[in-house]
Each structure stands twice: as C-alpha cells, then as structure tokens.
Design an enzyme around this catalytic site. Structure first.
Site, PDB file in Angstrom:
ATOM      1  N   ARG A  19       0.651  -1.083  -0.101  1.00  0.00           N
ATOM      2  CA  ARG A  19      -0.098   0.109  -0.043  1.00  0.00           C
ATOM      3  C   ARG A  19       0.849   1.220   0.099  1.00  0.00           C
ATOM      4  O   ARG A  19       0.531   2.181  -0.695  1.00  0.00           O
ATOM      5  CB  ARG A  19      -1.229   0.073   1.156  1.00  0.00           C
ATOM      6  CG  ARG A  19      -2.021  -1.089   1.215  1.00  0.00           C
ATOM      7  CD  ARG A  19      -3.120  -0.931   2.142  1.00  0.00           C
ATOM      8  NE  ARG A  19      -3.941   0.198   2.195  1.00  0.00           N
ATOM      9  CZ  ARG A  19      -4.885   0.273   3.053  1.00  0.00           C
ATOM     10  NH1 ARG A  19      -5.269  -0.738   3.764  1.00  0.00           N
ATOM     11  NH2 ARG A  19      -5.647   1.246   2.880  1.00  0.00           N
ATOM     12  N   HIS A  73      -8.408  -3.085  -6.383  1.00  0.00           N
ATOM     13  CA  HIS A  73      -7.944  -2.132  -4.987  1.00  0.00           C
ATOM     14  C   HIS A  73      -9.114  -2.083  -4.161  1.00  0.00           C
ATOM     15  O   HIS A  73      -9.871  -0.914  -4.212  1.00  0.00           O
ATOM     16  CB  HIS A  73      -7.535  -0.805  -5.498  1.00  0.00           C
ATOM     17  CG  HIS A  73      -6.605  -0.530  -4.455  1.00  0.00           C
ATOM     18  ND1 HIS A  73      -5.354  -0.767  -4.132  1.00  0.00           N
ATOM     19  CD2 HIS A  73      -6.893   0.622  -3.645  1.00  0.00           C
ATOM     20  CE1 HIS A  73      -4.762  -0.090  -3.278  1.00  0.00           C
ATOM     21  NE2 HIS A  73      -5.659   0.813  -2.639  1.00  0.00           N
ATOM     22  N   TYR A  83     -18.362  14.445 -10.806  1.00  0.00           N
ATOM     23  CA  TYR A  83     -18.316  15.602 -11.683  1.00  0.00           C
ATOM     24  C   TYR A  83     -17.052  15.764 -12.405  1.00  0.00           C
ATOM     25  O   TYR A  83     -17.043  16.223 -13.610  1.00  0.00           O
ATOM     26  CB  TYR A  83     -18.154  16.973 -10.839  1.00  0.00           C
ATOM     27  CG  TYR A  83     -19.431  16.964 -10.046  1.00  0.00           C
ATOM     28  CD1 TYR A  83     -20.757  17.167 -10.554  1.00  0.00           C
ATOM     29  CD2 TYR A  83     -19.227  17.224  -8.734  1.00  0.00           C
ATOM     30  CE1 TYR A  83     -21.891  17.240  -9.851  1.00  0.00           C
ATOM     31  CE2 TYR A  83     -20.409  17.450  -7.739  1.00  0.00           C
ATOM     32  CZ  TYR A  83     -21.704  17.402  -8.347  1.00  0.00           C
ATOM     33  OH  TYR A  83     -22.620  17.411  -7.378  1.00  0.00           O
TER      34      TYR A  83
END
Length: 747
Positions: A31, A77, A121
């Site tokens: 990670r 993921h 958006y």
C-alpha cells in the site's frame, strides 16, 4: 462443544508480535511504498492499468472518474474509493508531479490547496506518455500477471515503465515504522543518467550527478545547498534546502514591488495561505515596517505573490528576513525508501538506476523472446507455403482424392496415402515423401486460391526474407548485451525527445540568509487585561485620558516597557511568558487578544493567580502560598527564562497555588483556611528557596481543611478580609509563629 484436543495453546505476545509484523509488511509492500522498478504504489499501478483496460486512451474521449474509481475498486483495489480517487487526482496535478500521468478534465484542485471536485463531476483519461512509456508492450508478456484479491481477474505485478519513474515523479508515503520521501527530477537528466550508467556500470554517484544535477520540482524554486546533494544521493537520506524565487519590480509612486514568482515545493497547498498570514504577522508585530501591502495575484499562468514596499526599503535584508521567518525558505526531507526485491530498502541514486536498468533488460528480454517466438512461427508457416507452391499440383491432387480434411492433413504431415485416390503411382510416391509440420499443414489448408498468383508468391518470398532478417535481429539483441543496450538507449532517447522539458528548479550554493533585525524603539506602555482574559497595551497618554474607565473595565493594569515580557502565574504552578510586542497595541476601544492565543496558558485547565511584568518581578522576592499550606520566597530573577512555559514552583500531588506576590515591602503573612482559621506570622519566618522546591509548612491544617486565601501585609496599613459575611481585621490578628494552627473565626 469444542474438543479440548483442538485448542492450540500459545503465548499471547507471540501471536500479537507475528500479527503486527504481518500487518506492517502488508502496509509497507502492498500500500504505502512504491516499487523501485516502476516507481508506483499499488493503488497508482492498478488505477493506470484499469484505465488502460477500459480503453480510456489519450486519443479517446474522457470518462467519468467515478467509473474509473468504481472499476478499480471492484476489480483490483478493495480499499475504499477515497484512496483511489486521491491517487488519481495527484497523478493529474502537474504542480505535484514531475510528469502528470493522467489527463484530468474538470476541477482537479489547485496549487493553493483547493480540493478536487467530487469524482462524479470530474473526468479523466491517460496521458500520451503514460500510454506509450508506462503501459506499452503489456501484450508481449513483458511482466508477470498475478491474481487479484478475489482471484477473478489478473493484474500486472509491475508496469513495464521505460524510464525510472521513482526519480522522475518522486514518491511520498507513510508506512508502519517507516516513510518514503523522494523528490521529482527532470526527465532529460534522468534519461542521460541512465544512458551514462549503461555505458559504464562502474560510474559513481558523483559522476552521475554530472547528468542528474539534483531535484527538479514542478513549482521551480531554488535549491541552495548544492554541496550537500552528493551526500544525500549517496546515503539516500538528508535535507534539501529550498527557496522561493523573488523578483523586484517597479510599482506606483516610485515604490518597489517584491514579487514571489516561484515557491518552494513544500509550500504548495495550505502553506501558501500560511505564508501570507506569517508575512501579515511580521507586519502586525512590528518585526518589519517596510511592507505596505500584500496581495496574492496567482492564477493559472503561475504563482505571483506581491509585497508592496516602502520607499528606501533594504530589499536584500527584507528578503533574508522572509527566508528566516517564513516558509519562503524551507527544507525537503529526503528518504529514498522503496520496495526492492520484495523488501523495503533505502537506496542511493546509483542503486535506483541499477534496479531500473536491470528491470529494463528483463522487460526487453521478455519482449524480444515473445517477438522472436512469433517471427519463428511466421517463418515456419511461410516456409511451408513456399514449399507448397512448388508442389501445388500434387497438393491439389491429394485434395481431390481425399474424403475429408483430416485425411489430407495426415498425408501432408506424415505422408500417409491410404484411402486417397491418385491419378498416377508417381504422384502417390511423391505424396509419401511429404513432411510438412502441423502448423504448415493447417496454413496450406486455410490458404486461398488467389495466393497462387505470381505476385502473391513473390510477396510471400519477400515477407519470408523480412522475417528472416527480424529473426536475426532479435537473436542478436537477445544474445549480445551491447545490442540490447543499444535498443534500450534508442527507446530512452526517443522518450527524451518526445517528452523532455527544460529544468525548472535552479541549483546553487547560496549564503545563509542573514538579516539585521531593526531595533525596536523602547517606550513605556500600559498593560491592560479584563476579567475575560483579553489583553492589550496602550500608550501612557491614552491611559491618562481614560484612567477611570480603564480601572472600571480591567482587572490587571500596570506600566511596563514594550521590550519587556509579561509573566502569568497559574494555580497549577506554571509560569507562562508573553512578549509585550505580541500583544495588540493601540486604541482604547480595541478588544485585545485572549492570552490563550499568545501563550500556552489554557483557561479551561488552569486559573490565573498573578500577572506582572518581568522587569518588576526580577527586582523582587516572590512569596508563594499553596492550598496545602506550603510557603516560600523565591528570587524574582529565577523567572527570567527563554521558554514560553516553565515551572514556577513545585507542588505536591493535588496541591495548587493560591498566592504569588512580591514580598519586599511587606512584613506579615496571613493564611486563611476554608474552615475559618487565620494565622498571622512574620515574613522573616519564610525561608528563601529555589523555584523547584516545595517550600515549608506555613500552617497546620485540619483533616479536610485547606488554605483558601493568603495575604501579605504592611505594618501601618489596615487590611480586612471577608469570611462568610463577617469582616476580619487582619492587622489585629494575634501574631503567632509559622506552622501554628491559627485562630478560629466565629461566624
């Protein structure tokens, strides 16, 4: 019911230790830290690969980020959408990355710390460099693919990145017990460094730095400790000193403008706002009077922070002050930690390039093995077709005399003629000599008749010649180090030509920023603090004109110098100091500032006992009295300390300070308890102690009693105290010895 035989007994600490180590390694490798080969963290690698798989290429329309994030989370993921979107946003921010890897469309945040719009958006697609340099050749078996978290998909273990991305884009991440912080570098320089290493494996870090001068931050700025960079690149750790770039321009009315056009990389985000506040703070605190106005005129074109200066300002001195007092000069902590060979390792500049070049040779070997295998397959088929053209009449005879495809194929491969009708015995004998391979036989059977046209046969022969050339070329690349190195160098030069950009960050050795602090004109002021803890200073003339109002509205009032410090003693035994210059100075009606804001005093956890200027305290001996009845005298000079907070007196557990007061002019001490006992004794009985001492017992207390008030008295002045509505004359109390029980006051 559980069977006792199935219970495994083990040491709890061992289980905890093993579990924690497993967790830590998972965070480190899976990670938080980048892989040295492609310079990417797993979340970045998976996001880019998912975009590649979805076909969101640089020459195709943008796609919603929510789609990319959802697909990446579902397939590769499973650690939450915010981590994926944050990674996607950072890869699209040109002011954070040496080379943006994602082409963002919409609001992807700003250099001043504004966050990106919600993923529903914004839209994104791959940058051209990402597709051509980071994701190319994935179809040629250049890297291993591994199962995803639920073994329903395959994902690349590492991306076949052609340039050392760990240097190009840098990295930052916090793992468990370790962190990485690698600055970005210039693509042209990194490529030159890799080529230099490939030509001479014995090259040193110092020689590499002839090509890679140092970090190249997307925000520009100036690295000012050039001589320390070699040590940083050799050890993999150190501190880079960064400064913003300052230019002087002419303003209105003959004033100069000090314009900051580039900022240190560490200032991006909220620190730009902090810098502006720090400059405003320097003006407010009178550290500088040279700045007339501050404005942030930054835009999409770049950073532009303008300071308007007074006429006659010493610009060099002011610039040095900004370097010293604000984040216009800052440090970037380098820790070149990455996952190498499956474990975290701090790497030097040369080691990063070594790992990258080894990876390039591995990728290139696998690529050309795949290409060679395909060309050899083509060679086999081409040779079969050319051979078939020579005996095409025989093949047609076999086809016409056979019952099915398998019979023909068997004849072509093994020369089996049973069951096939031939026109002549000669044809049968020739058929028995045939020995095509399986693939050649299949190709012959799939061949269309137009391929027998003379031009088509000629084209086939030329194609075969090309295939043989490619096979020779690929074998040469695979069998000779220099040939493969030449291929890699050629690709690197092509990347440099297509995507290289000029260096933005200057690298030099600059002198330490030294500035002369203007001496403050010493003046006497009046300190005021109201009952709510708001403090300020005013001019003496203001005080004289408003003396009556000031005494009505304020609890603490005294004269002091503007260069002095204010000492705040609290019931917890602490001393907090405040510079008078840190307090607002000016108008009578100004509210002032809470002392919590300019010191470490916490009004929620401690009570204020005494406030006075340090100059006054230094000239006195201070009497301390506590709730447990302890008393002592301390030389005021002991409270002249540089720390903002220090211990004013040692206290027993549960005890608190009830009195701090200068004692030089006083003769008697009176201690009053909650139960109504009053004890008056001579001040001379109180010993002089250090501030770190507990003191001596001033009064003997009952089981649940404690000192509520303490008083210092002069001989000729009348003092009275109120106890439960009854007035007690302190001067007329019987004079006793210290550590007595005192006199009980009847209510």
């Amino acid at each position: 019911m559980a069977n006792a035989d199935n219970i495994i007994r083990t040491e709890y600490s061992e289980i905890m230790q093993k579990s924690y180590i497993d967790y830590a390694m998972s965070v480190i490798v899976s990670r938080a830290l980048p892989d040295v080969r492609d310079g990417l963290k797993p979340v970045q690698r998976r996001t880019l690969y998912d975009m590649y798989e979805l076909g969101i290429r640089y020459d195709r329309p943008y796609r919603k980020c929510a789609r990319i994030v959802g697909d990446t989370m579902g397939k590769y993921h499973p650690h939450g959408d915010s981590s994926i979107y944050d990674a996607l946003v950072v890869m699209a921010q040109e002011f954070k990355k040496g080379q943006a890897l994602v082409d963002g469309h919409g609001n992807f945040g700003s250099i001043e710390g504004d966050g990106a719009a919600a993923m529903r958006y914004t839209e994104a697609r791959l940058e051209k460099i990402t597709q051509e340099v980071y994701l190319n050749d994935l179809d040629k078996d250049v890297v291993d693919f591994v199962s995803n978290f639920d073994e329903t998909e395959k994902e690349p273990e590492v991306l076949p990145v052609r340039v050392p991305n760990l240097l190009l884009n840098g990295a930052d991440g916090i793992a468990v017990g370790m962190a990485t912080s690698i600055p970005p570098h210039n693509l042209n320089e990194v490529v030159d460094g890799v080529i230099a290493y490939m030509k001479n494996n014995e090259i040193t870090n110092e020689e590499l730095m002839q090509y890679i001068q140092g970090p190249d931050f997307p925000t520009g700025g100036i690295v000012v400790n050039k001589d320390e960079l070699l040590s940083i690149y050799e050890k993999g750790t150190g501190k880079i000193k960064l400064r913003g770039k300052v230019e002087i321009e002419k303003g209105k009315a003959g004033r100069n403008l000090l314009v900051i056009t580039e900022i240190p990389y560490t200032m991006i985000g909220a620190n730009i706002g902090k810098f502006l506040n720090d400059v405003a703070g320097l003006v407010e605190s009178k550290k500088t009077t040279d700045i007339v106005d501050i404005s942030n005129q930054s835009s999409k074109e770049g950073i532009r922070i303008v300071l308007e200066l007074k006429k006659g300002t010493d610009i060099e001195n002011l610039t040095n002050m900004l370097y010293k007092k604000t984040r216009l000069e800052d440090t970037f902590g380098v820790n070149m930690l990455a996952v190498a060979n499956g474990k975290p390792e701090t790497l030097s500049l040369k080691q990063i390039i070594e790992h990258h070049v080894d990876f390039q040779f591995e990728v290139t070997t696998r690529k050309y093995n795949t290409l060679l295998s395909k060309e050899k397959e083509k060679q086999e088929i081409q040779e079969g077709l050319i051979k078939a053209c020579d005996v095409i009449d025989l093949i047609i005879e076999i086809l016409r005399g056979s019952k099915n495809r398998e019979q023909v194929k068997n004849c072509l491969v093994n020369g089996a003629t049973e069951g096939i009708r031939f026109r002549t015995k000669t044809s049968e004998k020739q058929a028995k000599k045939l020995g095509f391979t399986e693939k050649q036989a299949t190709a012959i059977l799939d061949m269309r008749l137009y391929k027998l046209i003379g031009l088509e046969i000629e084209a086939l022969t030329k194609e075969h010649e090309e295939t043989l050339k490619k096979i020779a070329q690929y074998e040469d690349i695979l069998n000779h180090y220099h040939s493969m190195a030449a291929v890699i160098i050629k690709e690197l030069k092509a990347v440099k030509k297509a995507y290289g950009k000029p260096r933005k960050t200057q690298i030099e050795n600059a002198k330490e920023a030294v500035y002369e602090e203007k001496k403050i004109e010493e003046a006497e002021v009046v300190f005021l603090m109201d009952r709510f803890g708001y403090a300020k200073t005013v001019d003496q003339s203001v005080y004289e004109r408003n003396k009556e109002t000031i005494h009505q509205e304020n609890r603490h009032i005294f004269h002091c110098m503007n260069t002095d410090k204010i000492c705040v003693f609290t019931d917890t035994g602490c001393l907090h100091t405040i510079k008078v210059l840190d307090l607002p100075y000016g108008k009578m009606r100004d509210k002032g500032v809470p002392i919590d804001n300019v010191s470490n005093f916490d009004s929620k956890k401690e009570q204020l006992v005494y406030v006075e200027s340090l100059n006054q305290i230094k000239q006195s001996r201070m009497l301390f009295a506590t709730a447990f009845g302890m008393v002592k005298l301390v030389e005021g000079s002991e409270f002249e300390v540089s720390k903002r907070t220090t211990t004013a007196t040692k206290l027993a557990e549960g005890d608190k300070v009830v009195l701090v007061q200068p004692a030089d002019e006083m003769e008697y001490v009176v201690l009053q308890t909650k139960e109504g006992y009053f004890l008056r004794f001579m001040k001379t009985e109180v010993p002089l102690k250090k501030k770190a001492a507990l003191g001596v017992r001033g009064i003997t207390l009952g089981a649940k009693d404690e000192v509520e008030h303490a008083y210092l008295l002069e001989n000729r002045t009348d003092y009275t105290a109120d106890y439960k509505g009854k007035s007690v004359s302190l001067n007329r109390l019987k004079l006793a010895k210290r550590d007595g029980k005192g006199t009980k006051t009847r209510v």
